[in-house]
Design an enzyme around this catalytic site. Structure first.
Site, mmCIF file in Angstrom:
data_model
loop_
_atom_site.group_PDB
_atom_site.id
_atom_site.type_symbol
_atom_site.label_atom_id
_atom_site.label_comp_id
_atom_site.label_asym_id
_atom_site.label_seq_id
_atom_site.Cartn_x
_atom_site.Cartn_y
_atom_site.Cartn_z
ATOM 1 N N THR A 1 13.532 -16.237 9.625
ATOM 2 C CA THR A 1 12.853 -15.894 8.372
ATOM 3 C C THR A 1 12.210 -17.136 7.760
ATOM 4 O OG1 THR A 1 14.345 -14.072 7.909
ATOM 5 C CG2 THR A 1 13.325 -15.115 6.012
ATOM 6 N N GLU B 1 7.265 -10.200 8.180
ATOM 7 C CA GLU B 1 8.607 -10.458 7.668
ATOM 8 C C GLU B 1 9.021 -9.353 6.719
ATOM 9 O OE1 GLU B 1 9.931 -14.602 6.610
ATOM 10 O OE2 GLU B 1 7.831 -14.664 6.050
ATOM 11 N N MET B 2 10.321 -9.131 6.642
ATOM 12 C CA MET B 2 10.881 -8.128 5.738
ATOM 13 C C MET B 2 10.495 -8.408 4.281
ATOM 14 S SD MET B 2 12.573 -5.417 5.888
ATOM 15 C CE MET B 2 12.901 -4.366 4.484
ATOM 16 N N SER B 3 10.241 -9.670 3.952
ATOM 17 C CA SER B 3 9.914 -10.019 2.566
ATOM 18 C C SER B 3 8.525 -9.540 2.155
ATOM 19 C CB SER B 3 9.989 -11.536 2.392
ATOM 20 O OG SER B 3 9.053 -12.141 3.265
ATOM 21 N N HIS C 1 5.545 -10.705 3.854
ATOM 22 C CA HIS C 1 4.494 -11.557 4.430
ATOM 23 C C HIS C 1 4.047 -10.925 5.756
ATOM 24 C CE1 HIS C 1 5.114 -15.115 1.815
ATOM 25 N NE2 HIS C 1 6.386 -14.773 1.834
ATOM 26 N N ARG D 1 1.981 -11.426 -0.478
ATOM 27 C CA ARG D 1 2.869 -10.352 0.017
ATOM 28 C C ARG D 1 2.406 -9.008 -0.525
ATOM 29 N NH1 ARG D 1 8.226 -10.455 -1.558
ATOM 30 N NH2 ARG D 1 7.819 -11.763 -3.365
#
Length: 466
Positions: free
Chosen positions: A309, A328-330, A332, A250
């Site tokens: 997600t 993804e918001m995280s 990734h 990430r």
């Protein structure tokens, strides 16, 4: 051969296996998981599985137990040593195995470790991970191992092949000055060499790999973990800051003026770039991302697709749709265009620099991306399992009269003309993850009030974080 063992079912998570070392995740447990994985692989015709590990102190002995388990099932192992998780994924393509395991605790505290697994070309998730647990506790598990010949282990260093593959593809328009913060995670082993090879001057923060994580937690999703990078940008002439999580899959981004560019905004920049070469392409984003992603993708000639997600779920959707990009918001990010479709923070950083190098003011490019009034991910803590029940009841019972749409592919995302509210159950902790976005603070407060009323109608005692 190992003794009969019953692993704690709680370590078999939705997207990976994760537990506390020597408590729920011991060497015998990892050996058994390796054996179950080997048997499952052998049934699918897998002859060889790649294993790598992050920089955690427990990594060497757990990956050794894993290799013993896999070879006990008659499957060979290629041990690529201590590498970022994306290098394990890269190896499964480079060596044609389609199968690999990263021994990693990702961004969890030092006492944790875990396994991210690919088998026969697919990332394991959900029922496939639970099936490993069921195989281990099934009677006769040990007998199935004792019959055949053992697999072999060979060691291979793929770092050079990984670095040269990226350097042969990514071209910066001009040399750049950057700062990187690896948080003492395993990305520290490769990040600086990669960006120097691309022509960058690199200011390094915490790039020595240390499984105690002595400086800050290696998780760029939380602003407090980016403050060292913000300070480094203010006192050096670096043009942009990149931060990585504990296993390097990430990316976090900070501008020269200290603004954090969250992953959904990074995705917009990547989408614009990819769509310039793949017009009409589908861009996948998860339910936690900004509403701005969809309109931005349409504006740049692409087709937005909101999805659930979870890195395993997004990878499966990417494979199914043939989309050139997902995020993804995280943090990734998955590039299929010019790359393999797996999440890789180091590669995403290289692609970001490629785009920014075309401008003489990278901060202006990043700050110009559409923004909104948002909350970070908020967490409502509950008892084990209650998070799923609460969200399911919200889905069935809650009414949001002012909403234009309620999206239920993953939790409950309530869309309004001027914002959204999201409640989804975390698959890794007993938490309901909440996130809100709106055009302004007044709208944000109104949307939060709607969600608060809906949750309190079901759980009057809920200790809401907003």
């Amino acid at each position: 051969m190992h003794n009969a063992i019953t692993p704690d079912a709680s370590i078999f998570k939705a997207y990976d296996i994760r537990g506390i070392v020597d408590k729920t995740l011991s060497e015998p447990v990892v050996h058994a998981i390796g054996a179950a994985l080997g048997l499952a692989g052998a049934r699918s015709g897998v002859r060889e599985i790649v294993i790598g590990r992050d920089g955690r102190l427990s990594g060497p002995r757990l990956s050794s137990a894993l290799a013993e388990g896999i070879t006990a099932a008659g499957v060979d192992v290629v041990d690529i040593g201590m590498v970022p998780t994306p290098v394990v994924y890269f190896a499964t393509y480079e060596l044609g195995t389609g199968s690999g395991v990263a021994v990693t605790g990702s961004h969890n505290p030092p006492e944790y470790n875990g396994l991210k697994m690919m088998l026969a070309g697919d990332t394991l998730y959900g029922d496939e991970i639970r099936a490993l647990h069921d195989a281990i506790v099934e009677p006769g598990f040990e007998q199935r191992l004792s019959g055949g010949a053992k697999g072999r282990v060979r060691r291979l260093d793929l770092s050079e092949r990984y670095l040269s593959r990226i350097a042969s593809d990514v071209r910066l328009a001009r040399p750049m000055r950057i700062a990187i913060d690896c948080g003492n995670g395993v990305a520290g082993a490769l990040a600086a060499p990669l960006y120097r090879r691309l022509g960058c001057e690199v200011v390094e923060l915490f790039c020595d790999v240390d499984g105690n994580f002595p400086n800050h937690h290696p998780d760029p999703a939380h602003p407090e973990n980016l403050q060292d990078l913000v300070r480094a940008l203010s006192r050096t002439d670096a043009e942009v800051g990149l931060a990585f999580d504990g296993d390097g899959d990430r990316l976090g981004v900070v501008t020269r003026d200290g603004a954090i560019i969250y992953p959904d905004r990074q995705l917009m920049l990547f989408a614009q770039d990819v769509l310039s070469r793949e017009p009409g392409g589908q861009i996948i984003y998860d339910v936690k991302c900004s509403r701005n992603v969809a309109s931005w993708v349409r504006q740049h000639g692409g087709v937005p697709l909101m999805w659930r997600t979870g890195h395993s779920l997004v990878k499966a959707k990417l494979k199914e749709t043939g989309a050139p990009l997902a995020g993804e918001m995280s943090g990734h990010v998955f590039f299929k265009e010019r790359w393999y479709g797996f999440d890789d923070g180091l590669y995403a950083g290289a692609r970001l620099l490629e785009i920014l190098s075309r401008s003489d003011d990278p901060s202006a490019v990043l700050n110009a991306l559409p923004d909104a009034t948002t909350t970070p991910e908020l967490q409502l803590w509950l008892d084990e399992g209650e998070n799923f029940d609460l969200v399911e009841r919200l889905r069935r019972e809650a009414r949001f009269p002012d909403a234009v749409e309620v999206v239920t592919i993953d939790g409950v995302r309530v869309e309004y003309p001027d914002g959204f509210g999201l409640a989804r159950p975390s698959n890794t902790t007993p938490v309901v993850v909440l996130r809100f976005e709106a055009d302004n603070a007044v709208a944000l407060a109104r949307i939060q009030a709607d969600m608060r009323a809906a949750i309190l109608a079901i759980r009057p005692d809920a200790d809401l974080p907003f």
